[in-house]
Design a protein around this motif. Structure first.
Motif, PDB file in Angstrom:
ATOM      1  N   ILE A   1      33.071  43.560  32.515  1.00  0.00           N
ATOM      2  CA  ILE A   1      32.326  42.565  33.296  1.00  0.00           C
ATOM      3  C   ILE A   1      33.261  41.425  33.695  1.00  0.00           C
ATOM      4  O   ILE A   1      33.260  40.985  34.847  1.00  0.00           O
ATOM      5  N   ALA A   2      34.069  40.951  32.751  1.00  0.00           N
ATOM      6  CA  ALA A   2      34.998  39.853  33.047  1.00  0.00           C
ATOM      7  C   ALA A   2      35.974  40.247  34.152  1.00  0.00           C
ATOM      8  O   ALA A   2      36.304  39.422  35.019  1.00  0.00           O
ATOM      9  N   LEU A   3      36.420  41.484  34.152  1.00  0.00           N
ATOM     10  CA  LEU A   3      37.327  41.957  35.198  1.00  0.00           C
ATOM     11  C   LEU A   3      36.632  42.000  36.555  1.00  0.00           C
ATOM     12  O   LEU A   3      37.213  41.604  37.572  1.00  0.00           O
ATOM     13  N   ALA A   4      35.386  42.473  36.573  1.00  0.00           N
ATOM     14  CA  ALA A   4      34.636  42.531  37.830  1.00  0.00           C
ATOM     15  C   ALA A   4      34.426  41.130  38.405  1.00  0.00           C
ATOM     16  O   ALA A   4      34.607  40.903  39.606  1.00  0.00           O
ATOM     17  N   VAL A   5      34.085  40.188  37.543  1.00  0.00           N
ATOM     18  CA  VAL A   5      33.838  38.818  37.995  1.00  0.00           C
ATOM     19  C   VAL A   5      35.138  38.155  38.439  1.00  0.00           C
ATOM     20  O   VAL A   5      35.182  37.487  39.479  1.00  0.00           O
ATOM     21  N   ALA A   6      36.206  38.337  37.677  1.00  0.00           N
ATOM     22  CA  ALA A   6      37.500  37.742  38.036  1.00  0.00           C
ATOM     23  C   ALA A   6      37.994  38.267  39.378  1.00  0.00           C
ATOM     24  O   ALA A   6      38.539  37.507  40.186  1.00  0.00           O
ATOM     25  N   GLN A   7      37.803  39.560  39.618  1.00  0.00           N
ATOM     26  CA  GLN A   7      38.207  40.131  40.900  1.00  0.00           C
ATOM     27  C   GLN A   7      37.371  39.524  42.033  1.00  0.00           C
ATOM     28  O   GLN A   7      37.911  39.149  43.075  1.00  0.00           O
ATOM     29  N   ALA A   8      36.070  39.430  41.822  1.00  0.00           N
ATOM     30  CA  ALA A   8      35.186  38.873  42.853  1.00  0.00           C
ATOM     31  C   ALA A   8      35.554  37.428  43.185  1.00  0.00           C
ATOM     32  O   ALA A   8      35.455  37.002  44.333  1.00  0.00           O
ATOM     33  N   ASN A   9      36.012  36.680  42.170  1.00  0.00           N
ATOM     34  CA  ASN A   9      36.350  35.273  42.365  1.00  0.00           C
ATOM     35  C   ASN A   9      37.829  35.033  42.654  1.00  0.00           C
ATOM     36  O   ASN A   9      38.238  33.895  42.889  1.00  0.00           O
TER      37      ASN A   9
ATOM     38  N   LEU B   1      42.269  37.734  35.693  1.00  0.00           N
ATOM     39  CA  LEU B   1      42.613  39.138  35.894  1.00  0.00           C
ATOM     40  C   LEU B   1      43.732  39.546  34.938  1.00  0.00           C
ATOM     41  O   LEU B   1      43.675  40.623  34.328  1.00  0.00           O
ATOM     42  N   ALA B   2      44.727  38.709  34.781  1.00  0.00           N
ATOM     43  CA  ALA B   2      45.832  39.005  33.876  1.00  0.00           C
ATOM     44  C   ALA B   2      45.350  39.039  32.428  1.00  0.00           C
ATOM     45  O   ALA B   2      45.630  39.987  31.685  1.00  0.00           O
TER      46      ALA B   2
ATOM     47  N   LEU C   1      29.820  32.642  31.859  1.00  0.00           N
ATOM     48  CA  LEU C   1      31.051  32.281  31.146  1.00  0.00           C
ATOM     49  C   LEU C   1      32.278  32.641  31.976  1.00  0.00           C
ATOM     50  O   LEU C   1      33.221  31.847  32.083  1.00  0.00           O
ATOM     51  N   ASP C   2      32.244  33.813  32.596  1.00  0.00           N
ATOM     52  CA  ASP C   2      33.387  34.247  33.403  1.00  0.00           C
ATOM     53  C   ASP C   2      33.557  33.380  34.645  1.00  0.00           C
ATOM     54  O   ASP C   2      34.686  33.051  35.017  1.00  0.00           O
ATOM     55  N   ILE C   3      32.471  33.006  35.274  1.00  0.00           N
ATOM     56  CA  ILE C   3      32.573  32.103  36.432  1.00  0.00           C
ATOM     57  C   ILE C   3      33.171  30.767  35.996  1.00  0.00           C
ATOM     58  O   ILE C   3      34.040  30.215  36.665  1.00  0.00           O
ATOM     59  N   PHE C   4      32.725  30.272  34.841  1.00  0.00           N
ATOM     60  CA  PHE C   4      33.280  29.022  34.323  1.00  0.00           C
ATOM     61  C   PHE C   4      34.792  29.140  34.141  1.00  0.00           C
ATOM     62  O   PHE C   4      35.559  28.299  34.625  1.00  0.00           O
ATOM     63  N   THR C   5      35.246  30.203  33.462  1.00  0.00           N
ATOM     64  CA  THR C   5      36.688  30.318  33.227  1.00  0.00           C
ATOM     65  C   THR C   5      37.441  30.586  34.520  1.00  0.00           C
ATOM     66  O   THR C   5      38.543  30.062  34.708  1.00  0.00           O
ATOM     67  N   ASN C   6      36.850  31.374  35.426  1.00  0.00           N
ATOM     68  CA  ASN C   6      37.497  31.620  36.727  1.00  0.00           C
ATOM     69  C   ASN C   6      37.701  30.310  37.457  1.00  0.00           C
ATOM     70  O   ASN C   6      38.817  29.993  37.897  1.00  0.00           O
ATOM     71  N   TYR C   7      36.636  29.552  37.609  1.00  0.00           N
ATOM     72  CA  TYR C   7      36.726  28.298  38.355  1.00  0.00           C
ATOM     73  C   TYR C   7      37.645  27.299  37.645  1.00  0.00           C
ATOM     74  O   TYR C   7      38.419  26.597  38.294  1.00  0.00           O
TER      75      TYR C   7
END
Length: 178
Positions: free
Chosen positions: A67-75, A81-82, A155-161
């Protein structure tokens, strides 16, 4: 050059120092994201608390990483991603699974439903349809699992942003191009 400073654990103070030392003991290193979050003990504590709580949930570590990979790619978050490619390998994801996850899909039908749902949450900013939720139920997941996907995406959006805005220096092997 990062926009926000990453605090060296030995230079941290108070609660930030305690949390960074705990992370270092647990992971054997303190990732730059957490060192940067340590500028605000509340931010670091919030991240660690939600991440830790989800680690005790219904979704496996593999699925959480997918899920984290999918969200990181989308954002478009290079840091995440790394990080999640590296952690994904540590929890047993293959290179193919990592690539598929980044594209929001899986050859496993149940995981595929979760990844599609996660991407739909991101793409619609939470405005998913009844059919989107029903597809996850039809794949065999209960409301607790659905709630965990939503929390994981948040959580992933938070860390991405956070990492995009901070321009956090990537301290994991860079993710390959798709």
């Amino acid at each position: 050059m990062s926009r926000l400073n990453a605090i060296a654990p030995e230079n941290a103070e108070g609660k930030s120092k305690e949390m960074l030392e705990t992370v270092g003991r647990k992971l054997g290193m303190v990732p730059n994201m957490m060192r940067t979050m340590a500028n605000s003990p509340a931010v670091l504590e919030g991240y660690l608390s939600l991440s830790g709580a989800l680690g005790h949930g219904k979704l496996s570590a593999k699925v959480r990483e997918q899920i984290a990979l999918a969200v990181a790619q989308a954002n478009g978050c290079d840091y995440c991603l790394a990080a999640h490619s590296a952690v994904g390998k540590m929890v047993g994801l293959t290179s193919d699974q990592i690539g598929d996850s980044r594209n929001g899909r899986s050859i496993d039908p149940a995981t595929d439903s979760l990844l599609r749902f996660a991407r739909q949450i991101v793409e619609t900013r939470g405005q998913v349809s009844d059919a989107d939720v029903q597809a996850v139920r039809d794949a065999g997941f209960d409301e607790g699992a659905i709630a965990e996907v939503i929390a994981g995406v948040a959580l992933d959006i938070f860390t991405n942003y956070f990492n995009i805005v901070a321009d956090t220096e990537v301290d994991f092997p860079r993710a390959s191009s798709l």
